[in-house]
Design a protein around this motif. Structure first.
Motif, mmCIF file in Angstrom:
data_model
loop_
_atom_site.group_PDB
_atom_site.id
_atom_site.type_symbol
_atom_site.label_atom_id
_atom_site.label_comp_id
_atom_site.label_asym_id
_atom_site.label_seq_id
_atom_site.Cartn_x
_atom_site.Cartn_y
_atom_site.Cartn_z
ATOM 1 N N THR A 190 -9.748 69.477 -44.270
ATOM 2 C CA THR A 190 -8.339 69.061 -44.363
ATOM 3 C C THR A 190 -7.604 69.343 -43.046
ATOM 4 O OG1 THR A 190 -7.835 71.195 -45.383
ATOM 5 C CG2 THR A 190 -8.171 69.319 -46.859
ATOM 6 N N CYS A 191 -7.563 70.636 -42.654
ATOM 7 C CA CYS A 191 -6.779 70.997 -41.456
ATOM 8 C C CYS A 191 -7.419 70.450 -40.178
ATOM 9 C CB CYS A 191 -6.657 72.518 -41.362
ATOM 10 S SG CYS A 191 -5.626 73.168 -42.669
ATOM 11 N N GLY A 192 -8.745 70.576 -40.087
ATOM 12 C CA GLY A 192 -9.422 70.049 -38.890
ATOM 13 C C GLY A 192 -9.268 68.538 -38.830
ATOM 14 N N ALA A 193 -9.482 67.899 -39.980
ATOM 15 C CA ALA A 193 -9.389 66.436 -40.023
ATOM 16 C C ALA A 193 -7.967 65.973 -39.687
ATOM 17 C CB ALA A 193 -9.821 65.933 -41.395
ATOM 18 N N ARG A 194 -6.956 66.746 -40.103
ATOM 19 C CA ARG A 194 -5.569 66.365 -39.800
ATOM 20 C C ARG A 194 -5.304 66.442 -38.291
ATOM 21 N NH1 ARG A 194 -1.599 63.066 -40.094
ATOM 22 N NH2 ARG A 194 0.418 63.988 -39.654
ATOM 23 N N LEU A 195 -5.841 67.466 -37.661
ATOM 24 C CA LEU A 195 -5.689 67.553 -36.198
ATOM 25 C C LEU A 195 -6.297 66.328 -35.524
ATOM 26 C CD1 LEU A 195 -6.556 71.215 -35.072
ATOM 27 C CD2 LEU A 195 -4.390 70.000 -34.726
ATOM 28 N N VAL A 196 -7.459 65.923 -36.041
ATOM 29 C CA VAL A 196 -8.159 64.774 -35.444
ATOM 30 C C VAL A 196 -7.344 63.491 -35.643
ATOM 31 C CG1 VAL A 196 -10.270 63.356 -35.573
ATOM 32 C CG2 VAL A 196 -10.429 65.849 -35.748
ATOM 33 N N ALA A 197 -6.696 63.377 -36.804
ATOM 34 C CA ALA A 197 -5.963 62.139 -37.102
ATOM 35 C C ALA A 197 -4.550 62.149 -36.532
ATOM 36 C CB ALA A 197 -5.894 61.960 -38.628
ATOM 37 N N HIS A 198 -4.006 63.327 -36.228
ATOM 38 C CA HIS A 198 -2.576 63.440 -35.903
ATOM 39 C C HIS A 198 -2.201 62.616 -34.663
ATOM 40 C CE1 HIS A 198 1.391 65.019 -35.475
ATOM 41 N NE2 HIS A 198 1.226 65.862 -36.475
ATOM 42 N N PRO A 199 -1.195 61.759 -34.790
ATOM 43 C CA PRO A 199 -0.855 60.912 -33.639
ATOM 44 C C PRO A 199 -0.302 61.681 -32.445
ATOM 45 C CG PRO A 199 0.672 60.549 -35.496
ATOM 46 C CD PRO A 199 -0.425 61.433 -36.000
ATOM 47 N N ASP A 200 0.223 62.896 -32.681
ATOM 48 C CA ASP A 200 0.786 63.668 -31.559
ATOM 49 C C ASP A 200 -0.229 64.617 -30.913
ATOM 50 O OD1 ASP A 200 3.207 62.450 -31.879
ATOM 51 O OD2 ASP A 200 4.030 64.019 -33.181
ATOM 52 N N VAL A 201 -1.461 64.569 -31.355
ATOM 53 C CA VAL A 201 -2.504 65.376 -30.693
ATOM 54 C C VAL A 201 -3.236 64.461 -29.719
ATOM 55 C CG1 VAL A 201 -4.641 66.685 -31.043
ATOM 56 C CG2 VAL A 201 -2.725 66.968 -32.628
ATOM 57 N N ALA A 202 -3.236 64.864 -28.453
ATOM 58 C CA ALA A 202 -3.770 63.974 -27.413
ATOM 59 C C ALA A 202 -5.280 64.094 -27.260
ATOM 60 C CB ALA A 202 -3.103 64.301 -26.078
ATOM 61 N N LYS A 203 -5.813 65.252 -27.628
ATOM 62 C CA LYS A 203 -7.248 65.474 -27.390
ATOM 63 C C LYS A 203 -7.777 66.491 -28.398
ATOM 64 C CE LYS A 203 -10.466 68.002 -24.712
ATOM 65 N NZ LYS A 203 -11.305 67.641 -23.610
ATOM 66 N N ILE A 204 -9.037 66.330 -28.752
ATOM 67 C CA ILE A 204 -9.728 67.341 -29.557
ATOM 68 C C ILE A 204 -10.891 67.885 -28.734
ATOM 69 C CG2 ILE A 204 -11.192 67.748 -31.576
ATOM 70 C CD1 ILE A 204 -8.353 67.326 -32.466
ATOM 71 N N ALA A 205 -10.921 69.212 -28.617
ATOM 72 C CA ALA A 205 -12.095 69.871 -28.033
ATOM 73 C C ALA A 205 -12.799 70.576 -29.189
ATOM 74 C CB ALA A 205 -11.670 70.871 -26.966
ATOM 75 N N LYS A 225 -8.022 59.080 -29.135
ATOM 76 C CA LYS A 225 -7.894 60.462 -28.643
ATOM 77 C C LYS A 225 -9.020 60.802 -27.689
ATOM 78 C CE LYS A 225 -5.791 63.200 -32.186
ATOM 79 N NZ LYS A 225 -5.223 62.005 -32.758
ATOM 80 N N ARG A 226 -8.700 61.627 -26.715
ATOM 81 C CA ARG A 226 -9.754 62.180 -25.866
ATOM 82 C C ARG A 226 -10.539 63.187 -26.707
ATOM 83 N NH1 ARG A 226 -7.056 58.323 -24.358
ATOM 84 N NH2 ARG A 226 -6.817 57.969 -22.147
ATOM 85 N N VAL A 227 -11.834 63.226 -26.492
ATOM 86 C CA VAL A 227 -12.670 64.150 -27.268
ATOM 87 C C VAL A 227 -13.720 64.761 -26.352
ATOM 88 C CG1 VAL A 227 -14.301 64.362 -29.191
ATOM 89 C CG2 VAL A 227 -12.448 62.734 -29.361
#
Ligand code: NDP
Length: 454
Positions: A190-205, A225-227
């Motif tokens: 839930t929380c990790g997936a939300r970070l991945v989907a969130h439009p205001d998060v520019a990148k996931i490391a 998103k940058r990954v």
């Protein structure tokens, strides 16, 4: 799902702490805080951002013992390993404290004016980290992300959230502005997936399993998103007949049983030239049975328990009844998710234990005849993270290094992770590089500017 998370100590199976568990709304609030904090953090004079990061490194160092004990208990890792890891967290932040003033661009000759490039921070960066090296892997991401002027939302694994939560407090104590470092403890699904989907998060490391990495790459595609992904491994340890066998055998157990084998770099496929197989196994047995497994807080212990009962049954499934156990170490009695250091030999390269990431203290030994076969076997995997080559022939060391499809490797050593050198994988071990001088590239965009001279 319960609003409370029970954090367990793997060495005792006792409850270590009960803490609130975040949901999707808490992720959204953390992203909003990070977004608000971003412009001021990005616009801070580079020397001031550097100064704050140096203070953060010193604060982590000053709380090193406290953090190490917390990590040792929560992740079940030997206290001396945990101390080393906390030292690396401080060193990583300290290393990247040098970066704000060194985010250099290029000047490029063009007609009619001047072209140059600058590196711009991305914005809010989501950091999703696993339970095997909780704070140290977070540190590899926090250092370059913050140095480049980004703000972060860090999601530790639910199994091991305690040092990340303490880090968030220490960042404030060190003087980092509110909202620059935000920690959210909640489930990945839930929380990790939300970070991945969130439009205001520019990148996931991300660091974790290849399976989850795949879903993150797919999810991030929605918002482009940058990954960067640091995923699993099945790393080879190649021992040639001309190697210093004593040294190779003395060092092999640490390279696969360190952190109870829960290490993406674990050299879990030991490939040995057939002519020296028996000699090598005899030496290996001596060093494996000497490993002290027990209470992570005992100063003399070298290997702790696995992280969970689930992880233990996953590991045990690779050693069914009748498996070719060549060497087996010992474990303490009583509670705790213990699993003994285990060497399987002979193992066919097609066996499940030789192909899949076990993520526990189980190594397979596979013989090879010549250099060509060694390279073929080493590369016969979907993974490509790390590896080692043991040989006294320098030219062979160089040839085989170039032939291996891995991102980090070592010759006559099993160490390949250093603050100042790049770390990351080939193939399904992921993409992007952490650590070293270029890690900030993955936390910035290159902007090209042209200024007309007329
Ligand atoms: P995961 O890949 O599931 O977990 C890593 C992190 O990702 C955790 O913070 C987890 O959260 C989070 N996460 C899980 N699902 C999602 C999702 N859908 N979206 C976003 N984030 C998510 O690893 P496991 O802990 O399940 O371990 C399973 C296997 O993965 C191990 O046995 C090992 O083989 C491999 N692994 C490899 C690691 C490496 O260093 N390369 C590290 C850890 C595992 P949470 O756990 O809180 O739900």
């Amino acid at each position: 799902m319960s609003d409370t998370l029970t954090v367990v100590e793997p060495a005792t199976e006792a409850v270590l702490e009960e803490i609130p568990r975040a949901g999707v709304e808490a992720v959204d609030r953390a992203v909003a805080r990070a977004r608000r904090a971003f412009p001021a953090w990005r616009d801070l004079a580079p020397a001031d951002r550097a100064r704050l990061l140096r203070r953060l490194a010193a604060t982590i160092e000053g709380h090193g013992e406290e953090l190490a004990r917390l990590e040792a208990r929560n992740a079940g890792k030997p206290i001396n390993d945990a101390r080393g890891e906390m030292g690396m967290v401080a060193d990583t932040i300290g290393y990247y404290a040098g970066m704000p003033e060194r985010l250099l661009g290029d000047t490029i000759p063009v007609s009619g004016g001047q072209a140059f490039t600058v590196r711009e921070a991305l914005g809010v960066v989501g950091l999703i980290v696993p339970w095997n090296f909780p704070l140290v892997i977070a540190g590899w991401k926090l250092g370059p992300a913050l140095a480049a002027g980004n703000t972060v939302v860090l999601k530790p694994a639910e199994l091991t959230p305690l040092t990340a939560l303490r880090f968030e407090q220490l960042a404030l104590e060190a003087g980092l502005p509110e909202g620059v470092v935000n920690v959210v403890v909640g489930p990945g699904s839930t929380c990790g997936a939300r970070l991945v989907a969130h439009p205001d998060v520019a990148k996931i490391a991300f660091t974790g399993s290849t399976e989850v990495g795949r879903s993150i790459a797919a999810g991030a595609a929605e918002t482009i998103k940058r990954v960067t992904l640091e995923l699993g491994g099945k790393s080879p340890n190649l021992v040639f007949a001309d190697a210093d066998l004593e040294a190779a055998a003395a060092s092999a157990p640490g390279a696969v049983f360190g952190n109870a084998g829960q290490d993406c770099c674990a050299r879990s496929r030991i490939l040995v030239q057939a002519g020296v197989l028996d000699d090598f196994l005899a030496l290996l047995e001596r060093s494996v049975t000497a490993i002290r497994v027990g209470d992570p807080l005992d100063e003399s212990v070298q290997m702790g328990p696995l992280i969970s009962a689930r992880q233990r049954s996953a590991v045990a499934s690779f050693v069914p009844d009748g498996a070719p156990v060549a060497v087996r170490g010992s474990v303490p009695d009583g509670p705790g998710y213990w699993y003994p250091p285990t060497v399987l030999c002979p193992v066919d390269p097609g066996d499940r234990a030789a192909r899949e990431e076990i993520f526990g203290p189980v190594a397979v030994v596979i013989p090879f005849d010549d250099e060509e076969e060694a390279i073929r076997l080493a590369n016969d995997t979907i993974y490509g993270l790390s590896g080692s080559i043991w040989t006294r022939d320098g030219a062979r060391g160089l040839r085989v290094s170039r032939a291996l499809e891995v991102g980090v490797l070592s010759v006559n050593s099993n160490t390949s992770v250093r603050v100042s050198t790049p770390f990351g994988g080939f193939k399904q071990s992921g993409y992007g590089r952490e650590l070293g001088p270029h890690a900030t590239d993955a936390y910035t965009e290159v902007k090209s500017i042209f200024m007309a001279s007329s």
